[in-house]
Scaffold this active site. Structure first.
Site, PDB file in Angstrom:
ATOM      1  N   GLY A   1       0.805  -1.229   0.000  1.00 16.16           N
ATOM      2  CA  GLY A   1       0.000   0.000   0.000  1.00 16.16           C
ATOM      3  C   GLY A   1       0.832   1.269   0.000  1.00 16.16           C
ATOM      4  O   GLY A   1       0.311   2.364   0.175  1.00 16.16           O
TER       5      GLY A   1
ATOM      6  N   GLY B   1       2.567   2.393  -2.570  1.00 17.12           N
ATOM      7  CA  GLY B   1       2.686   2.974  -3.920  1.00 17.12           C
ATOM      8  C   GLY B   1       4.024   2.645  -4.565  1.00 17.12           C
ATOM      9  O   GLY B   1       4.406   3.262  -5.562  1.00 17.12           O
TER      10      GLY B   1
ATOM     11  N   SER C   1       4.648  -3.037  -4.562  1.00 15.85           N
ATOM     12  CA  SER C   1       4.784  -4.343  -3.895  1.00 15.85           C
ATOM     13  C   SER C   1       3.944  -5.409  -4.598  1.00 15.85           C
ATOM     14  O   SER C   1       4.393  -6.544  -4.766  1.00 15.85           O
ATOM     15  CB  SER C   1       4.455  -4.256  -2.407  1.00 15.85           C
ATOM     16  OG  SER C   1       3.094  -3.987  -2.233  1.00 15.85           O
TER      17      SER C   1
ATOM     18  N   ALA D   1       5.643  -6.364  -7.947  1.00 13.40           N
ATOM     19  CA  ALA D   1       6.886  -7.116  -7.729  1.00 13.40           C
ATOM     20  C   ALA D   1       6.574  -8.538  -7.275  1.00 13.40           C
ATOM     21  O   ALA D   1       7.176  -9.508  -7.762  1.00 13.40           O
ATOM     22  CB  ALA D   1       7.757  -6.398  -6.690  1.00 13.40           C
TER      23      ALA D   1
ATOM     24  N   ASP E   1       3.201  -1.112 -13.996  1.00 12.98           N
ATOM     25  CA  ASP E   1       3.921  -1.551 -12.796  1.00 12.98           C
ATOM     26  C   ASP E   1       4.608  -2.903 -13.021  1.00 12.98           C
ATOM     27  O   ASP E   1       5.779  -3.093 -12.675  1.00 12.98           O
ATOM     28  CB  ASP E   1       2.975  -1.663 -11.595  1.00 12.98           C
ATOM     29  CG  ASP E   1       2.493  -0.305 -11.101  1.00 12.98           C
ATOM     30  OD1 ASP E   1       2.752   0.696 -11.789  1.00 12.98           O
ATOM     31  OD2 ASP E   1       1.858  -0.249 -10.043  1.00 12.98           O
TER      32      ASP E   1
HETATM   33  C1  MEV Z   1       0.197   2.977 -10.229  1.00 14.62           C
HETATM   34  O1  MEV Z   1       1.553   2.692  -9.957  1.00 14.62           O
HETATM   35  C2  MEV Z   1       0.079   3.761 -11.495  1.00 14.62           C
HETATM   36  C3  MEV Z   1      -1.354   4.090 -11.915  1.00 14.62           C
HETATM   37  O2  MEV Z   1      -1.244   4.874 -13.104  1.00 14.62           O
HETATM   38  C4  MEV Z   1      -2.158   2.841 -12.177  1.00 14.62           C
HETATM   39  C5  MEV Z   1      -1.671   2.092 -13.407  1.00 14.62           C
HETATM   40  O3  MEV Z   1      -1.165   2.697 -14.344  1.00 14.62           O
HETATM   41  O4  MEV Z   1      -1.862   0.884 -13.414  1.00 14.62           O
HETATM   42  C6  MEV Z   1      -2.072   4.915 -10.869  1.00 14.62           C
END
Ligand code: MEV
Length: 316
Positions: A98, A100, A103, A106, A147
């Site tokens: 949580g 950002g 996690s 990964a 991500d």
């Molecule tokens: C999250 O790290 C990035 C966002 O743009 C969501 C995504 O692109 O999957 C908020």
């Protein structure tokens, strides 16, 4: 002999274009020097996921370890039934959930790789990314896929949905300061909030999507030329657009103000979904320790990272 396998992947930060990337903009993301490791061994009894003293049966839908369970189940569905043996999947993470900092991406990437190697599936990186993306969707609803690409590939990537992801060469190593606000956030709720903003103001929102793309491309130039001052300015511009779409919070704004008040900090923004989570800042060369000493007493999960080139690591 007990069968075993293991893999690890780094967390990530988004340098520009978060949220707008879900709607088609370019976005720039980097790996960080904190990793999540997943190891798998054959066990007795029922398959289970274990981390930090918590155990949850793989088959239970209790909401815990959702990314890991989704990814592991995807792989179990593609192997012959005769090979399906009870597994213990253990996770060791250096990244707070949580925060950002990727996690769930990964752990999804590392689980897909460790499962692939346990069952000798010889999946390639794109297969791993695709399977890991199911873990991301189970946790975040409608993510863009940036991500899992960042955690898989490592280094710095320029990402756009439905286009080939590009690795960006870093000529001169840059250091980023990362500070976790201490407040966990829900990416799926924030993605939905932004989608509502888009419905309210479709034309203006579209301009912001283009602007996020321009900013990301500008940032690529600044990183390639190692211009930390420009990187800082672009972070601060990006923050105002993220604020406008409603993903910043008072807590994040005051954290950013506090970080910006430190000598040697050149610009800062939230990173990832916002609503809590973490911020990143560009800092002057050679100033990492001083800045951290000022920040750590108030924000305990703070660190400085160079951008590691290594992404997914097959541990066997
Ligand atoms: C999250 O790290 C990035 C966002 O743009 C969501 C995504 O692109 O999957 C908020």
């Amino acid at each position: 002999m007990t069968r075993r396998s293991a893999a690890s992947a780094p967390g990530k930060v988004i340098l520009s274009g978060e949220h707008f990337v879900v709607h088609g903009s370019y976005s720039l993301a980097a790996a960080i020097n904190k990793r999540v490791s997943v190891s798998i061994k054959q066990t007795a009894g029922k398959s289970r996921v274990v981390s930090d003293g918590l155990t949850s049966p793989l088959s239970s839908n209790d909401g815990s370890f959702r990314a890991v369970k989704t990814v592991a189940t995807k792989i179990l569905n593609i192997i012959p039934k005769s090979e399906n043996v009870p597994l213990e999947i253990s996770i060791v993470s250096e990244i707070p959930p949580g925060s950002g900092l990727g996690s769930s991406a990964a752990v999804s990437v590392a689980t897909a790789a460790a499962m692939s190697s346990f069952f000798q599936l010889s999946l390639n990186n794109e297969d791993i990314s695709e399977i890991a993306f199911h873990g991301e969707k189970a946790v975040h609803g409608n993510p863009s896929g940036i991500d899992n690409q960042a955690c898989l590939r490592g280094g710095l990537i320029l990402f756009r949905k439905n286009s080939a992801t590009k690795s960006v060469r870093i000529e001169k190593p840059i250091k980023l300061l990362i500070v976790f606000s201490g407040k966990k956030r829900s990416t799926s709720r924030l993605i939905e909030k932004v989608a509502r903003r888009r419905t309210e103001f479709p034309n203006y929102f579209q301009k912001l999507v283009s602007s996020a793309s321009d900013l990301s491309l500008e940032l690529v130039d600044s990183v390639e030329s190692g211009d930390t001052h420009k990187i800082g300015s672009l972070f601060t511009i990006a923050q105002s657009e993220l604020s406008w779409i409603g993903v910043s919070t008072n807590r994040l704004e005051s954290l950013i103000d506090f970080v910006l008040s430190q000598h040697a900090v050149l610009g800062a923004k939230l990173t990832g979904a916002g609503g809590g989570g973490s911020i990143i800042a560009a800092i002057q060369e050679g100033s990492g320790d001083n800045v951290l000493n000022a920040i750590l007493p108030r924000y305990h999960f703070s660190f400085v990272t160079e951008i590691p080139q290594e992404g997914l690591r097959w541990e066997d």
